[in-house]
Design a protein around this motif. Structure first.
Motif, PDB file in Angstrom:
ATOM      1  N   LYS A   1      23.197  34.866  31.210  1.00  0.00           N
ATOM      2  CA  LYS A   1      21.763  35.129  31.399  1.00  0.00           C
ATOM      3  C   LYS A   1      20.980  34.860  30.122  1.00  0.00           C
ATOM      4  CE  LYS A   1      18.535  38.955  32.312  1.00  0.00           C
ATOM      5  NZ  LYS A   1      17.759  38.394  33.440  1.00  0.00           N
ATOM      6  N   VAL A   2      21.448  35.389  29.009  1.00  0.00           N
ATOM      7  CA  VAL A   2      20.673  35.234  27.767  1.00  0.00           C
ATOM      8  C   VAL A   2      20.758  33.804  27.243  1.00  0.00           C
ATOM      9  CG1 VAL A   2      20.945  37.674  27.201  1.00  0.00           C
ATOM     10  CG2 VAL A   2      22.518  36.013  26.201  1.00  0.00           C
ATOM     11  N   GLU A   3      21.858  33.127  27.466  1.00  0.00           N
ATOM     12  CA  GLU A   3      21.990  31.737  27.013  1.00  0.00           C
ATOM     13  C   GLU A   3      21.023  30.826  27.747  1.00  0.00           C
ATOM     14  OE1 GLU A   3      26.741  32.240  25.980  1.00  0.00           O
ATOM     15  OE2 GLU A   3      26.079  31.400  27.902  1.00  0.00           O
ATOM     16  N   ARG A   4      20.888  31.010  29.052  1.00  0.00           N
ATOM     17  CA  ARG A   4      19.974  30.171  29.828  1.00  0.00           C
ATOM     18  C   ARG A   4      18.537  30.367  29.363  1.00  0.00           C
ATOM     19  NH1 ARG A   4      23.530  31.622  34.223  1.00  0.00           N
ATOM     20  NH2 ARG A   4      22.168  33.371  34.749  1.00  0.00           N
ATOM     21  N   PHE A   5      18.187  31.587  28.999  1.00  0.00           N
ATOM     22  CA  PHE A   5      16.820  31.865  28.548  1.00  0.00           C
ATOM     23  C   PHE A   5      16.607  31.418  27.100  1.00  0.00           C
ATOM     24  CE2 PHE A   5      13.694  34.551  26.429  1.00  0.00           C
ATOM     25  CZ  PHE A   5      12.590  34.381  27.257  1.00  0.00           C
ATOM     26  N   ALA A   6      17.544  31.754  26.220  1.00  0.00           N
ATOM     27  CA  ALA A   6      17.366  31.464  24.797  1.00  0.00           C
ATOM     28  C   ALA A   6      17.479  29.979  24.498  1.00  0.00           C
ATOM     29  CB  ALA A   6      18.388  32.244  23.968  1.00  0.00           C
ATOM     30  N   GLY A   7      18.430  29.310  25.152  1.00  0.00           N
ATOM     31  CA  GLY A   7      18.683  27.897  24.901  1.00  0.00           C
ATOM     32  C   GLY A   7      19.712  27.699  23.810  1.00  0.00           C
ATOM     33  N   ILE A   8      20.949  27.384  24.206  1.00  0.00           N
ATOM     34  CA  ILE A   8      22.049  27.203  23.259  1.00  0.00           C
ATOM     35  C   ILE A   8      22.552  25.770  23.346  1.00  0.00           C
ATOM     36  CG2 ILE A   8      24.291  28.054  22.468  1.00  0.00           C
ATOM     37  CD1 ILE A   8      22.054  30.180  22.439  1.00  0.00           C
ATOM     38  N   SER A   9      22.516  25.064  22.232  1.00  0.00           N
ATOM     39  CA  SER A   9      23.062  23.705  22.210  1.00  0.00           C
ATOM     40  C   SER A   9      24.557  23.774  21.904  1.00  0.00           C
ATOM     41  CB  SER A   9      22.355  22.863  21.149  1.00  0.00           C
ATOM     42  OG  SER A   9      22.628  23.368  19.851  1.00  0.00           O
ATOM     43  N   GLY A  10      25.325  22.949  22.573  1.00  0.00           N
ATOM     44  CA  GLY A  10      26.760  22.963  22.333  1.00  0.00           C
ATOM     45  C   GLY A  10      27.492  22.078  23.315  1.00  0.00           C
ATOM     46  N   ASN A  11      28.806  22.036  23.126  1.00  0.00           N
ATOM     47  CA  ASN A  11      29.656  21.174  23.942  1.00  0.00           C
ATOM     48  C   ASN A  11      30.683  22.023  24.675  1.00  0.00           C
ATOM     49  OD1 ASN A  11      30.522  18.397  24.631  1.00  0.00           O
ATOM     50  ND2 ASN A  11      32.427  19.028  23.627  1.00  0.00           N
ATOM     51  N   THR A  12      31.040  21.651  25.885  1.00  0.00           N
ATOM     52  CA  THR A  12      32.092  22.355  26.619  1.00  0.00           C
ATOM     53  C   THR A  12      33.436  22.029  25.981  1.00  0.00           C
ATOM     54  OG1 THR A  12      30.809  22.253  28.669  1.00  0.00           O
ATOM     55  CG2 THR A  12      33.178  22.682  28.871  1.00  0.00           C
ATOM     56  N   ASP A  13      34.087  23.048  25.401  1.00  0.00           N
ATOM     57  CA  ASP A  13      35.284  22.822  24.603  1.00  0.00           C
ATOM     58  C   ASP A  13      36.560  23.394  25.215  1.00  0.00           C
ATOM     59  OD1 ASP A  13      33.942  21.581  22.272  1.00  0.00           O
ATOM     60  OD2 ASP A  13      33.006  23.541  22.066  1.00  0.00           O
ATOM     61  N   ASN A  14      36.432  24.317  26.192  1.00  0.00           N
ATOM     62  CA  ASN A  14      37.597  24.893  26.873  1.00  0.00           C
ATOM     63  C   ASN A  14      38.603  25.503  25.892  1.00  0.00           C
ATOM     64  OD1 ASN A  14      36.758  24.049  29.559  1.00  0.00           O
ATOM     65  ND2 ASN A  14      37.320  21.970  28.940  1.00  0.00           N
ATOM     66  N   ILE A  15      38.101  26.419  25.059  1.00  0.00           N
ATOM     67  CA  ILE A  15      38.932  27.083  24.055  1.00  0.00           C
ATOM     68  C   ILE A  15      39.148  28.530  24.465  1.00  0.00           C
ATOM     69  CG2 ILE A  15      39.069  27.761  21.626  1.00  0.00           C
ATOM     70  CD1 ILE A  15      37.259  25.363  20.997  1.00  0.00           C
ATOM     71  N   GLU A  16      40.396  28.947  24.527  1.00  0.00           N
ATOM     72  CA  GLU A  16      40.736  30.289  25.007  1.00  0.00           C
ATOM     73  C   GLU A  16      40.031  31.381  24.211  1.00  0.00           C
ATOM     74  OE1 GLU A  16      44.714  33.189  25.302  1.00  0.00           O
ATOM     75  OE2 GLU A  16      44.895  31.096  24.703  1.00  0.00           O
ATOM     76  N   GLN A  17      40.061  31.289  22.880  1.00  0.00           N
ATOM     77  CA  GLN A  17      39.538  32.356  22.045  1.00  0.00           C
ATOM     78  C   GLN A  17      38.047  32.232  21.753  1.00  0.00           C
ATOM     79  OE1 GLN A  17      41.481  29.855  21.114  1.00  0.00           O
ATOM     80  NE2 GLN A  17      41.407  29.406  18.930  1.00  0.00           N
ATOM     81  N   LEU A  18      37.399  31.197  22.278  1.00  0.00           N
ATOM     82  CA  LEU A  18      35.968  31.011  22.075  1.00  0.00           C
ATOM     83  C   LEU A  18      35.358  30.484  23.375  1.00  0.00           C
ATOM     84  CD1 LEU A  18      33.948  31.306  19.659  1.00  0.00           C
ATOM     85  CD2 LEU A  18      34.072  28.822  19.448  1.00  0.00           C
TER      86      LEU A  18
END
Length: 578
Positions: free
Chosen positions: A165-182
């Protein structure tokens, strides 16, 4: 001050909700509570800062500052002796930092805690580094697995929808990385790695199958959605002037995002220049009835009253308010029947770094100033992955860069050779640094000074917080590990340093933990909804609620926990349980 029973009988407007603090957490509390229909008052000790109007140094070139954005040394020493430890304080940003003389605090011998504050409406949301990462279930389980601190009362599944919810509103740039711990976020397009970073990433992934090399995830708009545009927010311009304020709304702040969203509901009022002295407690109802404030300019006292109260004044700010709200029912601080309020202060440890130079790429450069770097997520996220001589782990951030006249001047001096160097492109360098987890320890604490007060008559904070042997061993290992990485990746002139004595706790500006969450009211202040165990209508959602620090930057988790708690509180209030 009068006694509690007399104060609560004063006739005044009663708000549905009072939010103390207007930074990342306070802004989110105001947005969520007003959107749930609650008439809300947001209180901040600092001045009002209007978006797009009160950014006096925005768009100025370095040549327009008397010292080319550098701080006057006398001013640093006399006005900002502590705030100047922040890498963000300079001539172009000083209007967002407090005067250290007006807001003193003391430290225990051997402790040199660095308390960086942004005392204005918007708080440190105007100044943060915008790195945005989710905690994983490993982070919420760490204390239980290690037997250190208290178990978090929530797990990743409880907060995952609120992250989204907060990411969609705030706007986060990034890449889909499929990392277990992140865990991945809800993304806008990522910023691009430099070509040399892409090549380092390729080598890294071949040599380190158990580790990851990714672009940093940042709260910057790269493809604004409809709601963000409707709020007047537009693409990040990659100007590297974020800490001056951004009229484009390219990065997330209270001014650009949560405040205008709350204001459009017509249910938000703001009390700026209002220093919170303490909370008003109604012992007959076991509720917080309101807030005592002191006008920061006139020093006049006044009270505000509300049905629920959200403390979002920063980790140390909220703790100071609760400690100063002590009464005969809670002699150790309001809502502190557990006695742990003020204890278990944590910060991230930045005290290890490494550097090397990259051959080639002389014909490569970049456009703009990318507002993020690269990240190597924590690779010691489970006990079986820990080093044998210390617990927990660290993440590594960094960036490649092209030398310019500033770095060349340091090595070439001035004169003919320097002028000749300016005609040639500099070398590519690569810097990386660790961000290590700090264990929760009872002896790391804040308390009220027994005699010293600030200009508003409020007891100063006294801080005792030091790195333990665990943190020192972690940084020594991180430095060795990072140097080995750079050498294995083919960099030249590799060096590293450990700086534990130079950067004490507080230097990362990620302080957390002094009013922690937990399932057991005898050893924690808050339950799993950030609600006081002792007083049902009191919520604390800033960093003080953390049970552990993890290694990730905490701000995204502040947002998610606050949104979750605000919606829970609104539902409980509607149901008549508060």
């Amino acid at each position: 001050m009068q006694n509690d029973e007399l104060l609560i009988q004063k006739e005044s407007q009663i708000f549905d909700a009072i939010v103390i603090g207007s930074g990342i957490s306070g802004g989110w509390a105001a947005k969520e509570l007003t959107e749930r229909g609650l008439n809300t008052l947001m209180i901040d000790r600092g001045r009002m800062v209007k978006h797009g109007q009160d950014y006096p140094t925005e768009n100025k070139g370095p040549w327009e500052f008397p010292l080319r954005t550098k701080m006057n040394l006398k001013e640093k020493k006399e006005i900002y002796p502590i705030q100047s430890r922040s890498i963000f304080l300079n001539e172009s940003t000083k209007h967002f930092f407090c005067n250290d003389n007006e807001q003193p605090y003391s430290t225990e011998p051997g402790s040199d805690f660095t308390w960086i504050r942004g005392n204005q409406v918007g708080g440190k949301s105007l100044l943060w580094f915008r790195q945005s990462y989710r905690f994983s279930n490993h982070d919420f389980l760490a204390n239980k697995r290690d037997g250190v601190g208290v178990d978090w009362p929530i797990r990743y599944k409880d907060i995952a929808p609120w992250y989204s919810k907060v990411e969609r509103f705030a706007g986060i740039s990034g890449n889909t990385d499929n990392i277990e711990q992140l865990p991945d976020s809800e993304y806008q397009p990522p910023f691009e790695m430099y070509q040399c970073e892409q090549d380092i990433k390729s080598k890294f992934e071949k040599q380190y199958s158990d580790k990851h090399f990714i672009i940093g995830r940042a709260a910057h708009l790269t493809k604004p959605n409809r709601e963000q545009v409707a709020l007047g927010r537009y693409n990040c311009q990659a100007r590297n002037q974020c800490q001056r304020g951004c009229s484009f709304g390219g990065y997330f702040s209270t001014q650009s995002a949560t405040m205008p969203a709350a204001m459009r509901t017509g249910k938000l009022q703001i009390a700026s220049n209002s220093v919170v002295h303490s909370l008003i407690y109604n012992s007959q109802k076991n509720r917080v009835a309101g807030v005592r404030v002191i006008d920061s300019e006139t020093l006049q006292q006044r009270e505000y009253f509300g049905r629920i109260v959200f403390l979002c004044a920063s980790t140390l700010g909220s703790t100071q308010i609760l400690l100063n709200s002590a009464n005969k029912h809670f002699p150790k601080g309001l809502a502190n029947s557990s006695g742990v309020l003020g204890h278990y202060l944590m910060d991230h440890n930045y005290n290890a770094s490494a550097h090397g130079f990259i051959d080639g790429y002389e014909d490569e450069y970049f456009s703009g100033w990318r507002p993020t770097g690269i990240l190597i997520p924590n690779f010691q996220y489970r006990p079986e992955l820990y080093r044998k001589h210390y617990k927990r782990g660290y993440q590594i951030s960094g960036s490649a860069y092209r030398q310019d006249w500033r770095t060349m001047a340091a090595s070439e001096g001035i004169g003919k050779s320097f002028k000749e160097k300016l005609q040639q492109p500099g070398r590519w360098g690569f810097w990386i640094g660790a961000q290590g987890e700090m264990l929760p320890r009872h002896e790391n604490q804040v308390s009220l000074h027994s005699t010293q007060k600030d200009k508003w008559g409020i007891p100063q904070l006294h801080i005792n917080c030091q790195w333990s042997e665990n943190e020192r061993l972690m940084m020594e290992d991180a430095c060795e590990t990072m140097q080995a990485m750079l050498k294995n990746l083919g960099l030249n002139e590799v060096s590293g340093q450990v700086t534990s004595d130079k950067y004490p706790p507080g230097s990362a500006i990620h302080e957390v933990g002094t009013a922690r969450m937990g399932s057991d009211k005898t050893n924690s202040v808050l339950n799993g909804h950030n609600q006081s165990h002792d007083i049902p209508n009191l919520f604390v959602t800033d960093g003080s609620c953390f049970a552990s620090s993890a290694v990730q930057n905490p701000s995204l988790t502040f947002m998610a926990l606050t949104a979750r708690a605000a919606n829970y509180a609104a539902s409980e209030l509607s149901a008549g349980r508060l």
